[in-house]
Motif scaffolding. Sequence first.
Motif, PDB file in Angstrom:
ATOM      1  N   THR A 238       0.843  -1.202   0.000  1.00 40.73           N
ATOM      2  CA  THR A 238       0.000   0.000   0.000  1.00 40.73           C
ATOM      3  C   THR A 238       0.875   1.249   0.000  1.00 40.73           C
ATOM      4  O   THR A 238       2.085   1.161   0.242  1.00 40.73           O
ATOM      5  CB  THR A 238      -0.905   0.038   1.245  1.00 40.73           C
ATOM      6  N   ASN A 239       0.250   2.386  -0.226  1.00 37.18           N
ATOM      7  CA  ASN A 239       0.970   3.651  -0.150  1.00 37.18           C
ATOM      8  C   ASN A 239       1.451   3.869   1.287  1.00 37.18           C
ATOM      9  O   ASN A 239       0.790   3.403   2.237  1.00 37.18           O
ATOM     10  CB  ASN A 239       0.079   4.818  -0.603  1.00 37.18           C
ATOM     11  N   VAL A 240       2.573   4.573   1.453  1.00 35.00           N
ATOM     12  CA  VAL A 240       3.131   4.809   2.794  1.00 35.00           C
ATOM     13  C   VAL A 240       2.116   5.556   3.669  1.00 35.00           C
ATOM     14  O   VAL A 240       1.939   5.255   4.842  1.00 35.00           O
ATOM     15  CB  VAL A 240       4.451   5.616   2.680  1.00 35.00           C
ATOM     16  N   ASP A 241       1.415   6.544   3.079  1.00 37.26           N
ATOM     17  CA  ASP A 241       0.479   7.364   3.859  1.00 37.26           C
ATOM     18  C   ASP A 241      -0.935   6.777   3.811  1.00 37.26           C
ATOM     19  O   ASP A 241      -1.904   7.511   3.700  1.00 37.26           O
ATOM     20  CB  ASP A 241       0.492   8.809   3.339  1.00 37.26           C
ATOM     21  N   TYR A 242      -1.041   5.467   3.947  1.00 34.87           N
ATOM     22  CA  TYR A 242      -2.360   4.815   3.836  1.00 34.87           C
ATOM     23  C   TYR A 242      -3.325   5.258   4.924  1.00 34.87           C
ATOM     24  O   TYR A 242      -4.539   5.099   4.774  1.00 34.87           O
ATOM     25  CB  TYR A 242      -2.195   3.283   3.856  1.00 34.87           C
ATOM     26  N   LEU A 243      -2.825   5.836   6.017  1.00 33.50           N
ATOM     27  CA  LEU A 243      -3.714   6.286   7.093  1.00 33.50           C
ATOM     28  C   LEU A 243      -4.156   7.735   6.912  1.00 33.50           C
ATOM     29  O   LEU A 243      -5.158   8.159   7.480  1.00 33.50           O
ATOM     30  CB  LEU A 243      -3.005   6.162   8.447  1.00 33.50           C
ATOM     31  N   THR A 244      -3.396   8.508   6.149  1.00 32.39           N
ATOM     32  CA  THR A 244      -3.659   9.953   6.114  1.00 32.39           C
ATOM     33  C   THR A 244      -3.971  10.497   4.718  1.00 32.39           C
ATOM     34  O   THR A 244      -4.388  11.645   4.595  1.00 32.39           O
ATOM     35  CB  THR A 244      -2.434  10.725   6.656  1.00 32.39           C
ATOM     36  N   ALA A 245      -3.765   9.694   3.686  1.00 29.71           N
ATOM     37  CA  ALA A 245      -3.998  10.198   2.318  1.00 29.71           C
ATOM     38  C   ALA A 245      -5.487  10.421   2.096  1.00 29.71           C
ATOM     39  O   ALA A 245      -6.328   9.746   2.695  1.00 29.71           O
ATOM     40  CB  ALA A 245      -3.476   9.186   1.311  1.00 29.71           C
ATOM     41  N   TRP A 379     -22.909  -0.212   8.465  1.00 29.67           N
ATOM     42  CA  TRP A 379     -21.881   0.402   7.607  1.00 29.67           C
ATOM     43  C   TRP A 379     -20.981   1.292   8.463  1.00 29.67           C
ATOM     44  O   TRP A 379     -19.763   1.318   8.309  1.00 29.67           O
ATOM     45  CB  TRP A 379     -22.539   1.213   6.490  1.00 29.67           C
ATOM     46  N   ASN A 380     -21.614   1.997   9.426  1.00 28.46           N
ATOM     47  CA  ASN A 380     -20.828   2.865  10.299  1.00 28.46           C
ATOM     48  C   ASN A 380     -19.920   2.047  11.213  1.00 28.46           C
ATOM     49  O   ASN A 380     -18.799   2.444  11.505  1.00 28.46           O
ATOM     50  CB  ASN A 380     -21.747   3.761  11.117  1.00 28.46           C
ATOM     51  N   THR A 381     -20.414   0.876  11.652  1.00 28.13           N
ATOM     52  CA  THR A 381     -19.577  -0.005  12.474  1.00 28.13           C
ATOM     53  C   THR A 381     -18.387  -0.487  11.646  1.00 28.13           C
ATOM     54  O   THR A 381     -17.258  -0.552  12.135  1.00 28.13           O
ATOM     55  CB  THR A 381     -20.390  -1.228  12.951  1.00 28.13           C
ATOM     56  N   LEU A 382     -18.656  -0.800  10.381  1.00 26.67           N
ATOM     57  CA  LEU A 382     -17.591  -1.262   9.495  1.00 26.67           C
ATOM     58  C   LEU A 382     -16.523  -0.175   9.333  1.00 26.67           C
ATOM     59  O   LEU A 382     -15.325  -0.460   9.264  1.00 26.67           O
ATOM     60  CB  LEU A 382     -18.179  -1.650   8.135  1.00 26.67           C
ATOM     61  N   LYS A 383     -16.971   1.090   9.293  1.00 23.10           N
ATOM     62  CA  LYS A 383     -16.026   2.201   9.182  1.00 23.10           C
ATOM     63  C   LYS A 383     -15.157   2.284  10.443  1.00 23.10           C
ATOM     64  O   LYS A 383     -13.946   2.467  10.369  1.00 23.10           O
ATOM     65  CB  LYS A 383     -16.775   3.529   8.968  1.00 23.10           C
ATOM     66  N   VAL A 384     -15.806   2.154  11.625  1.00 19.71           N
ATOM     67  CA  VAL A 384     -15.067   2.203  12.889  1.00 19.71           C
ATOM     68  C   VAL A 384     -14.091   1.034  12.958  1.00 19.71           C
ATOM     69  O   VAL A 384     -12.908   1.196  13.262  1.00 19.71           O
ATOM     70  CB  VAL A 384     -16.042   2.130  14.098  1.00 19.71           C
ATOM     71  N   TYR A 385     -14.621  -0.173  12.645  1.00 18.32           N
ATOM     72  CA  TYR A 385     -13.811  -1.395  12.702  1.00 18.32           C
ATOM     73  C   TYR A 385     -12.589  -1.267  11.794  1.00 18.32           C
ATOM     74  O   TYR A 385     -11.449  -1.496  12.213  1.00 18.32           O
ATOM     75  CB  TYR A 385     -14.677  -2.593  12.275  1.00 18.32           C
ATOM     76  N   SER A 386     -12.831  -0.892  10.526  1.00 22.80           N
ATOM     77  CA  SER A 386     -11.745  -0.923   9.547  1.00 22.80           C
ATOM     78  C   SER A 386     -10.673   0.119   9.856  1.00 22.80           C
ATOM     79  O   SER A 386      -9.482  -0.177   9.756  1.00 22.80           O
ATOM     80  CB  SER A 386     -12.298  -0.747   8.128  1.00 22.80           C
ATOM     81  N   THR A 387     -11.091   1.337  10.255  1.00 18.25           N
ATOM     82  CA  THR A 387     -10.073   2.358  10.561  1.00 18.25           C
ATOM     83  C   THR A 387      -9.312   1.998  11.839  1.00 18.25           C
ATOM     84  O   THR A 387      -8.113   2.242  11.931  1.00 18.25           O
ATOM     85  CB  THR A 387     -10.698   3.765  10.703  1.00 18.25           C
ATOM     86  N   SER A 388     -10.019   1.398  12.815  1.00 18.05           N
ATOM     87  CA  SER A 388      -9.338   1.031  14.069  1.00 18.05           C
ATOM     88  C   SER A 388      -8.320  -0.079  13.827  1.00 18.05           C
ATOM     89  O   SER A 388      -7.204  -0.028  14.352  1.00 18.05           O
ATOM     90  CB  SER A 388     -10.347   0.545  15.114  1.00 18.05           C
ATOM     91  N   VAL A 389      -8.697  -1.076  13.036  1.00 13.47           N
ATOM     92  CA  VAL A 389      -7.781  -2.188  12.773  1.00 13.47           C
ATOM     93  C   VAL A 389      -6.599  -1.710  11.926  1.00 13.47           C
ATOM     94  O   VAL A 389      -5.445  -2.010  12.220  1.00 13.47           O
ATOM     95  CB  VAL A 389      -8.529  -3.354  12.077  1.00 13.47           C
ATOM     96  N   SER A 391      -5.323   1.239  11.667  1.00 12.58           N
ATOM     97  CA  SER A 391      -4.424   2.161  12.370  1.00 12.58           C
ATOM     98  C   SER A 391      -3.738   1.496  13.553  1.00 12.58           C
ATOM     99  O   SER A 391      -2.882   2.099  14.195  1.00 12.58           O
ATOM    100  CB  SER A 391      -5.199   3.385  12.856  1.00 12.58           C
ATOM    101  N   GLY A 392      -4.152   0.264  13.883  1.00 14.97           N
ATOM    102  CA  GLY A 392      -3.529  -0.436  15.002  1.00 14.97           C
ATOM    103  C   GLY A 392      -4.154  -0.101  16.346  1.00 14.97           C
ATOM    104  O   GLY A 392      -3.672  -0.525  17.390  1.00 14.97           O
TER     105      GLY A 392
END
Lengths: 412, 286
Positions: A238-245, A379-389, A391-392
């Motif tokens: 993935t791109n280096v800035d995968y958390l912030t791009a 869908w909102n839970t999926l957003k929380v889940y995916s960003t939390s996982v 980002s660590g």
Amino acid sequence: MKKILASIALIALALAAVYAGGAGEDSNVQTLEFAIKETGSTLEAYEAIVEAFNEANPDIKVEIVSYGKDYQALMKTKMAANDLPDLFTTHGWAVALYGDYLYPLNERNWAEHLLPEIRSTVTDYDGSIVALPMDIDITGLICNDDVLAASGVESRPENLPEFLAACEKIKAAGYTPIHIAGKDSSDVAGLFSRLSLSILTMSEKQNYAQELLDGTFDWTKYDEVGSFVLSLVENGYTNVDYLTADKSGTYRGLAQNKVAFAFQSNLTMAEVKKLNPDANVSMMEIPGYSADDSSFLISGERDAVGVWKDSENLEAALVFIDYLAQPENVLLVAEAYSLPPSMDNAEVTDPGILSILGQIDGSTVTNHFDRQYLPDGMWNTLKVYSTSVLSGESTVSEGSELMRTEYERLKN
Amino acid sequence: MKRSRSLYMMSIPAVALITVFVFIPLVSGIRISLTDWNGFSQSWSYVGFKNYLNLFTDSRIVHAIKNTFYVGLGDTMLQNIFGLAYALLLNHSFRGRSVIRAIIYLPVMVSSLIMGYIWFFIVQYDNGALNDIIMLFGHDPVDWLGSGTRAVNFIMVITSMQFVGQAMVIYLAGLQGIPKEMYEAPMIDGAGTMQTFFRITLPMLRASILTNVILKLIGGLQMYDLVVALTNGGPGFSSHTISTMINYLYFDAQNAGYSAALGVFLFIIIMVSTITVNKIIGRDDK
């Protein structure tokens, strides 16, 4: 003092005359509010249809209101007050979010022309068609074929083992295999959602579709989705800035031939073409799970219009929606976004859309993961889940546990 | 009697406006915070103080509260220190003073949302101006917003530098209100610059300091638009503030009751902070 009073009386009289004149002129005209989320070329298509309708129907005046980016927030406020526009677009949520507020349209003459691929997505659990879909949203991955060719990847990957092998070659050639716009949690959730279909529901070897539907799914098995995405990051795919791009980074990367894949909608193609009309980007099918599985596409609702069931102008709103359902109007909106129309009586001539239709013909097509297998609100839970996982902040198993608890809470 | 009656009458518009725009929404917010309302449904249930109790066990909320205090207090400190320094410098007459004052005040007129996007384009990893400069000197680019702590520090520094002009103007007004005679006696007695500053200037600026600290503290605690534009609360949930979490919980997570509970909590924080600051700094004003 008398002069002042006389002046006030005169102004009041003039205002009353103006108001009375205005009211008399429009007393027989029913005004319909048509709220839409869409912008750009789709908005222009709706505006052209409304203009033609207003000219042909002098007793009804349709007024388009474009809420743009704040659309969903404004609509939720209106739902809370039970004071909705006469007509509004449902942007993918006709059944799950707006279903309780919409007038059933099964009896309209055009309903029999709806294509089966889209008919089910706008039909609620009672069998009511709650909105008029204008097109069929076909989604897969966005792929830059020039980057694939320059990396020595001879054909588009059809399953995840091939996908990983392709990513390795692309990385070795100095390109970014996958671009993730992590600033936008919807983009990350879209990546997890697509891979959830590959890993959990579209494979012949490993298929939990029925368990997800009947509520018996063992959510520890969802760990595999989280682990797979994390392995993409750990392997440097993935791109280096995968958390912030943000998405502009994805558009730029694809347009400049630096990025091979993006798990985004077809809108990305249009945005990339704006930056570089020669960019060789197109939609590709989502890879299947194992070497024996075939790739697939996602079909769903994009542009759909519903009628508020408590509208004071219900009859007039139905007249307008029937007009909107005419094949030439359906085609106009569908072509504005380069998507196949929703009706079998709308004749497609656009080569781009014909090519997409060709892709659908030879492919397995399924609905979005969340719309098909998860209860409303997840869908909102999926957003929380995916960003939390990603980002660590949560481990993969903590994330799966969150999915389980929310699934059970919302399902019941 | 007649005079006091007319005074009461004249206060009616203000009371009506405060009732409609402050009191009713506040009461309504408190009521929603005691429910499980999703923000758009026609039905909900009362859940008592469950939402309030959950606030302190939800790690995302606790993190957002920490960020809010960090940004609020840091931003207040930076703006007051730099605002006062600028004001002391620009209170002297010299060529180009008005131009410098205007330059320092200019960013205040830019919307925080726009400021956030401008800075995003400066600090973003790919094609960011800051990384372009670093790469010119042969270094590898850095994902500046990739760490939550660094992202929060960026938010604090950017907002401080944007609104420092506002603090400067308030301090300038305060400095110009100090009579020159007050400095004459100490100067004759041989007091130094630092002594004059701490013994005369600073005490005389008490009202300006109070105004600035309260304004900046409230602004910092309500930090919203810059966060949305710069990080959107990320990476993950690490740079969310209370205000952005309120928005997220209400509109994205569809949990209006929980969101309202957090809103009421923010209201209490701001009220307590304002009263405390007022008591500490403003205690000798009577």
